[in-house]
Design a protein around this motif. Structure first.
Motif, PDB file in Angstrom:
ATOM      1  N   GLU A   1       0.826  -1.205   0.000  1.00 55.80           N
ATOM      2  CA  GLU A   1       0.000   0.000   0.000  1.00 55.80           C
ATOM      3  C   GLU A   1       0.863   1.259   0.000  1.00 55.80           C
ATOM      4  OE1 GLU A   1      -3.046   0.017   3.013  1.00 55.80           O
ATOM      5  OE2 GLU A   1      -3.614  -2.046   2.524  1.00 55.80           O
ATOM      6  N   CYS A   2       1.926   1.249   0.804  1.00 48.53           N
ATOM      7  CA  CYS A   2       2.830   2.397   0.868  1.00 48.53           C
ATOM      8  C   CYS A   2       3.491   2.636  -0.486  1.00 48.53           C
ATOM      9  CB  CYS A   2       3.866   2.166   1.957  1.00 48.53           C
ATOM     10  SG  CYS A   2       4.856   3.597   2.370  1.00 48.53           S
TER      11      CYS A   2
ATOM     12  N   ARG B   1       2.335   1.673  -3.429  1.00 50.82           N
ATOM     13  CA  ARG B   1       1.304   2.080  -4.382  1.00 50.82           C
ATOM     14  C   ARG B   1       1.006   3.579  -4.254  1.00 50.82           C
ATOM     15  NH1 ARG B   1      -3.960   2.810  -4.080  1.00 50.82           N
ATOM     16  NH2 ARG B   1      -4.150   1.914  -2.029  1.00 50.82           N
ATOM     17  N   LYS B   2       1.024   4.086  -3.034  1.00 46.87           N
ATOM     18  CA  LYS B   2       0.709   5.503  -2.812  1.00 46.87           C
ATOM     19  C   LYS B   2       1.855   6.431  -3.184  1.00 46.87           C
ATOM     20  CE  LYS B   2      -2.600   4.707   0.893  1.00 46.87           C
ATOM     21  NZ  LYS B   2      -2.809   4.791   2.341  1.00 46.87           N
ATOM     22  N   SER B   3       3.084   6.056  -2.814  1.00 45.79           N
ATOM     23  CA  SER B   3       4.191   7.005  -2.967  1.00 45.79           C
ATOM     24  C   SER B   3       5.366   6.504  -3.793  1.00 45.79           C
ATOM     25  CB  SER B   3       4.700   7.415  -1.586  1.00 45.79           C
ATOM     26  OG  SER B   3       5.235   6.290  -0.911  1.00 45.79           O
TER      27      SER B   3
ATOM     28  N   ASP C   1       6.383   5.739   7.529  1.00 44.73           N
ATOM     29  CA  ASP C   1       5.062   5.539   6.926  1.00 44.73           C
ATOM     30  C   ASP C   1       4.551   4.124   7.177  1.00 44.73           C
ATOM     31  OD1 ASP C   1       5.107   8.125   5.937  1.00 44.73           O
ATOM     32  OD2 ASP C   1       5.810   7.517   3.949  1.00 44.73           O
TER      33      ASP C   1
ATOM     34  N   TYR D   1       0.752   1.596   9.799  1.00 46.76           N
ATOM     35  CA  TYR D   1      -0.213   0.565   9.438  1.00 46.76           C
ATOM     36  C   TYR D   1      -0.480  -0.370  10.615  1.00 46.76           C
ATOM     37  CZ  TYR D   1       0.032   1.991   4.588  1.00 46.76           C
ATOM     38  OH  TYR D   1      -0.060   2.707   3.424  1.00 46.76           O
TER      39      TYR D   1
ATOM     40  N   ASP E   1      -6.482   0.160 -11.130  1.00 44.77           N
ATOM     41  CA  ASP E   1      -5.955   1.466 -10.712  1.00 44.77           C
ATOM     42  C   ASP E   1      -5.154   2.126 -11.835  1.00 44.77           C
ATOM     43  OD1 ASP E   1      -7.092   1.237  -8.202  1.00 44.77           O
ATOM     44  OD2 ASP E   1      -5.275   0.351  -7.311  1.00 44.77           O
TER      45      ASP E   1
ATOM     46  N   ASP F   1      -6.131   5.733 -13.351  1.00 42.64           N
ATOM     47  CA  ASP F   1      -5.132   6.806 -13.341  1.00 42.64           C
ATOM     48  C   ASP F   1      -4.855   7.320 -14.740  1.00 42.64           C
ATOM     49  OD1 ASP F   1      -4.927   6.634 -10.611  1.00 42.64           O
ATOM     50  OD2 ASP F   1      -3.085   5.429 -10.635  1.00 42.64           O
TER      51      ASP F   1
END
Length: 190
Positions: free
Chosen positions: A45-46, A48-50, A57, A61, A138, A142
């Motif tokens: 998840e980290c 995927r976000k950044s 970060d 979680y 996604d 995007d």
């Protein structure tokens, strides 16, 4: 540490050092045992976000075990994509073994029927590690949201005006065998 934990630790350690390997990952958190699953999910998840992994970060979680994560990162691992694919395959194979064992136990305990066992067994066996240059939902969303430059066709101006394509648009050209799909695409590229 047992062998199952060793391969999971290697996988997480490799991804922590080379997060760009997430682009080639076909793994899901469920393929890992408890502890490692939470770490993998947080990392995924980290990233995927950044597109980066920062320990600060990751620690946000729920269920993230910093001690286990740090023990995974202690040993240097290879950035070699083929090595990573082999490690992924071992993680998936061990997951399959755990699932089949659980299914067999459930069948013995009569908590599932033979047809349910067969159905679930086939799903588990079908898990594989094909190359992930595949497009995710996604990625498509995007790509649709981004403002990109327009594409103009020099030879087919009218078609270009009708299609109003932008850079990186996803287009499907379908037709019968020998219908000229490849010829059309090659002519559009000129």
């Amino acid at each position: 540490m047992n062998k199952q934990a060793d391969v999971q630790a290697e996988c997480i350690g490799t991804l922590s050092l080379y997060p760009e390997l997430f682009q080639h990952s076909v793994l899901n958190a469920e393929y890992f045992t408890k502890g490692y699953a939470e770490i993998y999910q947080a990392m995924k998840e980290c990233y995927r976000k950044s597109k980066a992994l920062l320990t600060a970060d990751l620690m946000r979680y729920k269920g993230f075990n910093i001690d286990l994560y740090m023990s995974c990162t202690e040993t240097g691992f290879s950035k070699d994509i083929n090595r990573f694919r082999r490690v992924q395959q071992v993680v998936i194979d061990r997951y399959k073994e755990r699932c089949i064992k659980q299914l067999s136990d459930d069948l013995r305990a009569n908590t599932i029927t033979l047809s349910e066992y067969d159905s679930e067994y086939r799903k588990i066996i079908d898990l594989h590690t094909e190359e992930t240059s595949r497009v995710t939902t996604d990625d498509l969303i995007d790509a649709c949201k981004d403002d990109k430059k327009n594409i103009f066709f020099h030879r087919f101006r009218h078609l270009g005006g009708l299609m109003k394509l932008k850079e990186n648009d996803f287009v499907i050209v379908a037709g019968v065998t020998g219908g000229g799909k490849s010829g059309l695409a090659l002519n559009l590229l000129e």
